[in-house]
Design an enzyme around this catalytic site. Structure first.
Site: not given
Ligand code: CNA
Length: 285
Positions: A38-41, A112, A114, A131
């Site tokens: 999952p993403d964060f927001r 990320n 991951d 990060h």
């Molecule tokens: P965020 O704030 O959750 O933003 C994610 C963005 O991606 C949002 O604008 C969403 O609308 C967009 N999004 C989600 N799915 C899709 C998709 N399939 N296609 C297009 N757009 C999409 O996360 P950020 O990365 O901006 O925030 C930074 C944080 C998140 C960092 O400090 C990371 O460490 C942290 N994080 C990392 C992971 C990981 O490593 N996979 C997961 C969750 C959070």
């Protein structure tokens, strides 16, 4: 603002014109959603809505260094949703590797944690994990390094791991709020976005990020006005000016995996991208 198709066409043209390592990619959590992380927001599915049940002062507290040192339980109780081991790189991750193979990639900066970029086999000097990652872990007090298998076990058991030397909390080397980014992030970004340097960023592609976390988000603001900047995301983010006809900012709205597939098709690279992804060898751990 250009239509999605025209923006993909425009991006493909820019990529074709680059004949040296001049492309910088900025990656965010959105590119790993298709891998199952999952993403964060994103409302409802994002990590922050999942941590509501933990009654934290703020959702961000889960990754706050002071909070973690006082109470590591919330982090250990949900870190298995993020920790590497079960997830495979996606088309977006392999696209970075493909750009490297085409000698067009200057750098990929990822937020990320991951480790999926690294798993594609991209060269270490092309990758900046801004990060940090789950590959190593240390005690917060005495800095003793702890074997990552031990940490993963603790994460899977949802039980905080303590240092056997001093009793301090063990944390994977991912950057929490309140901690510094690795010095490599600053060294590389100073170089890659220095307008006096010839080997600098000539095309910026930002994928799957809300650009809310600084200083990472400032990378998108470092490039000079004549450098084209693309945002591939579900929603607009950052300081792009998509409505200004004079700007070189472009937005490609929608699922980033589909956009990368469409872009690869336009570039004539679709088969190579599919091959990279399908030939990937993966051992779960
Ligand atoms: P965020 O704030 O959750 O933003 C994610 C963005 O991606 C949002 O604008 C969403 O609308 C967009 N999004 C989600 N799915 C899709 C998709 N399939 N296609 C297009 N757009 C999409 O996360 P950020 O990365 O901006 O925030 C930074 C944080 C998140 C960092 O400090 C990371 O460490 C942290 N994080 C990392 C992971 C990981 O490593 N996979 C997961 C969750 C959070």
């Amino acid at each position: 603002m250009l239509s999605r198709e025209n923006a993909i066409h425009q991006l493909s043209n820019y990529i074709k014109k680059i004949r040296f390592p001049g492309i910088v990619l900025l990656h965010g959590a959105g590119i790993s959603v298709a891998a199952g992380i999952p993403d964060f927001r994103t409302p409802k599915t994002g990590f922050y809505s999942r941590v509501e049940k933990l009654n934290l002062p703020h959702p961000e507290s889960i990754f706050d260094i002071e909070f973690f040192d006082r109470n590591p339980y919330p982090f250990y109780s949900i870190a298995n949703e993020l920790r590497p081991g079960r997830f495979r790189p996606t088309y977006c991750h392999f696209f970075a590797k493909l750009l490297e193979e085409k000698n067009k990639l200057l750098r990929v900066y990822t937020q990320n944690i991951d480790g999926l970029e690294k798993m594609t086999g991209i060269s270490e000097n092309k990758l900046c994990e801004a990060h940090g990652s789950f590959r190593t872990a240390h005690c917060l007090i005495c800095r003793q390094e702890i074997g990552i298998d031990q940490v993963n076990q603790a994460i899977d058991m949802k039980t905080p791991l303590k240092c056997t030397h001093c009793g301090g909390n063990i944390k994977p080397d991912i950057v929490f709020y309140g901690e510094n980014l690795p010095s490599r992030f600053f060294t590389l970004s100073d170089k890659d976005f220095d307008s006096h340097n010839k080997k600098t960023c000539k095309l910026l592609i930002t994928i799957g990020t809300s650009l809310k976390v600084y200083p990472f988000a400032s990378l998108a603001e470092y490039v000079s006005k004549e450098i084209p900047r693309f945002l591939i995301n579900n929603e607009q983010s950052g300081n792009f000016s998509f409505q200004d006809n004079k700007s070189k900012d472009y937005f490609i709205k929608g699922d980033c995996q589909q956009t990368i597939l469409d872009l690869s098709e336009e570039l004539g690279w679709r088969n190579e991208l599919e091959d990279l992804k399908s030939s990937f060898q993966f051992d779960e751990y």
